[in-house]
Scaffold this active site. Structure first.
Site, PDB file in Angstrom:
ATOM      1  N   GLN A  69      -2.148  87.657  34.169  1.00  0.00           N
ATOM      2  CA  GLN A  69      -2.448  86.230  34.278  1.00  0.00           C
ATOM      3  C   GLN A  69      -1.795  85.586  35.483  1.00  0.00           C
ATOM      4  O   GLN A  69      -2.104  84.448  35.841  1.00  0.00           O
ATOM      5  CB  GLN A  69      -2.002  85.496  33.014  1.00  0.00           C
ATOM      6  N   CYS A  75      -2.180  82.744  28.968  1.00  0.00           N
ATOM      7  CA  CYS A  75      -1.936  83.886  28.073  1.00  0.00           C
ATOM      8  C   CYS A  75      -2.888  83.902  26.890  1.00  0.00           C
ATOM      9  O   CYS A  75      -3.363  84.963  26.470  1.00  0.00           O
ATOM     10  CB  CYS A  75      -0.491  83.865  27.591  1.00  0.00           C
ATOM     11  N   HIS A 366       3.959  81.944  23.766  1.00  0.00           N
ATOM     12  CA  HIS A 366       3.187  82.984  24.447  1.00  0.00           C
ATOM     13  C   HIS A 366       2.291  83.708  23.454  1.00  0.00           C
ATOM     14  O   HIS A 366       2.654  83.880  22.285  1.00  0.00           O
ATOM     15  CB  HIS A 366       4.150  83.990  25.100  1.00  0.00           C
ATOM     16  N   ASN A 388       0.551  93.073  26.703  1.00  0.00           N
ATOM     17  CA  ASN A 388       0.830  91.792  27.350  1.00  0.00           C
ATOM     18  C   ASN A 388      -0.192  91.540  28.460  1.00  0.00           C
ATOM     19  O   ASN A 388      -1.072  92.361  28.717  1.00  0.00           O
ATOM     20  CB  ASN A 388       2.255  91.791  27.907  1.00  0.00           C
TER      21      ASN A 388
END
Length: 451
Positions: A69, A75, A366, A388
């Site tokens: 990102q 996110c 997040h 992630n």
């Protein structure tokens, strides 16, 4: 009891200094902290070893490539598209596929600004100095969002592959664009509130302001496809065979990704409020007249079980946590016990999860994806594999190992399908509760949408 204010006593300082000079823990701690990086020197080696990147229960296909990102707060859109792409990879025998977070980002910005203008209009009688209006003005063009907000955009605009609407500079580095949008949105708040206070009709003016926002977005991000505009998706499958599909963003989300947005529900662990109740954050949303962001508040063990169940059913899990607390980006580990702070006489376990939220020390910041879990012989989870969206240079090639204790203390949200509630001994009728607990707009449970 009457408390009298007191200053810092110089006499006490001298006394404390002499006392600490003879305290071995303080002296060793000072030597460590003054000459070394505490994040490295305090690593608990046994805990580092215990967090193995090996799992006995995982989904068959993990999404590739690992996404990044970059310098943006997207996110929630990356976690969402990482979840959605698994269906396309299975269906078309793909080694990897990239969906476009930037496409959803554009239309979220557009809708979010419109949503904000409506909030300003409906609350114009509130003093500009009030906490509510000041909250609206804090960061109206924020990058953050929630899973339900993603579904609102997908329902209206669909989804496209990354090749159809790839990143531009300002999707990856959104600060300048956001600052300029924020200035205009605050200016528009003044304009609209003034007109309303003077009894003027703001209908035409609001349309003019929306048009200017759209113009700015197209300049910064480029023109995205319209929801029913045809495009051709071209790709090679795992066998090297060329394929192409001509479709539209709406059809792509429904037919290619088979994304049934009403089927999903966000489970929440908010220990401040009653469990087995719906929770709504007031005025949290992005699409006017869209569905509100609603959570089902459950004990953390239920969230853990929901994750295990989905992974066993070969489905990845969207989740929201307080990141990067207790996250080691170098080792790719998320574990409350990874650092031996007790060696310094510093205890990180003095506050409960509930108290950390109340006293401003923890909130949901997040969103990521869980793709595997390691369970013990009793079926209880020990650790999780986390995908992630910070690229391959952090963690273990972009992945992290998250301990069960971390999940219990710092994970707040898990997204499941409504059909999965029965496995948690939850009657789906609970979602029909017409009187959810309503939290104020600035509550920490809405933080992911404001970062």
């Amino acid at each position: 009891m009457v408390y009298e204010k007191s200053d810092v006593s110089l006499e006490a300082l001298s006394q404390w200094t002499e006392e600490f000079k003879t305290d071995i823990k303080t002296q060793i701690g000072g030597t460590v902290l003054q000459h070394s990086n505490a994040d490295e020197i305090l690593i608990n080696r046994s805990q580092e070893i215990a967090n193995k990147n090996v799992f006995n229960t995982k989904i068959e296909i993990e999404g590739l490539p690992v996404m990044d990102q970059k310098a943006s707060g997207r996110c929630w859109l990356f976690a969402s598209t990482n979840l959605l792409r698994i269906t396309a990879m299975k269906k078309y025998n793909l080694k990897e596929v990239k969906l476009s977070p930037s496409y959803l980002f554009f239309y979220d910005k557009l809708e979010r600004c419109n949503y904000y203008l409506d909030l300003i209009i409906e609350s114009y009688k509130e003093p500009a100095e009030s906490r509510l209006i000041q909250w609206f003005l804090t960061d109206p063009a924020t990058d953050g969002g929630q899973f339900t907000m993603m579904t609102q955009i997908v329902d209206k605009y669909g989804v496209v592959p990354d090749q159809i609407y790839p990143d531009s500079f300002n999707t990856t580095t959104s600060r300048i664009m956001d600052n300029m949008l924020n200035f205009k949105l605050r200016e528009y708040a003044l304009v609209l509130r003034t007109m309303l206070e003077n009894g003027e009709d703001i209908t035409t003016k609001k349309t003019e302001l929306q048009k200017e926002i759209y113009r700015m977005l197209t300049m910064f991000l480029g023109n995205p496809p319209k929801p029913n505009e045809e495009f051709t998706w071209e790709f090679y499958d795992k066998d090297g065979k060329y394929q192409s599909i001509t479709t539209t963003p709406i059809a792509y989300s429904k037919e290619v990704l088979e994304f049934d947005t009403p089927e999903y529900i966000s489970l929440l662990n908010d220990p401040r409020n009653d469990y087995n109740k719906l929770i709504k954050v007031d005025r949290l949303g992005n699409v006017v007249n869209g569905d509100p962001v609603v959570y089902l508040n459950l004990e953390i063990k239920k969230l853990s079980q929901a994750i295990v169940n989905r992974i066993k059913n070969n489905k990845p899990v969207f989740f929201g946590s307080d990141t990067p607390k207790f996250m080691d980006k170098k080792r790719g580990i998320m574990d409350v016990d990874l650092w031996d702070f007790q060696l310094l006489g510093y205890d990180v376990n003095t506050m409960s999860k509930k108290d950390r939220v109340i006293y401003g020390h923890s909130l949901m910041t997040h969103a990521m994806l869980i793709t595997a879990v390691h369970v013990d012989e009793a079926g209880d989870p020990i650790r999780y594999r986390v995908e992630n969206s910070w690229g391959t240079k952090t963690g273990q090639d972009g992945y992290y190992v998250m301990s069960q204790k971390y999940l219990e203390e710092y994970v707040y949200q898990v997204v499941v399908e409504k059909s999965e509630l029965s496995a948690l001994d939850i009657d789906v009728k609970i979602l029909e509760d017409s009187e959810p607990i309503v939290l104020p707009p600035y509550d920490p449970m809405g933080a992911l949408a404001h970062l």
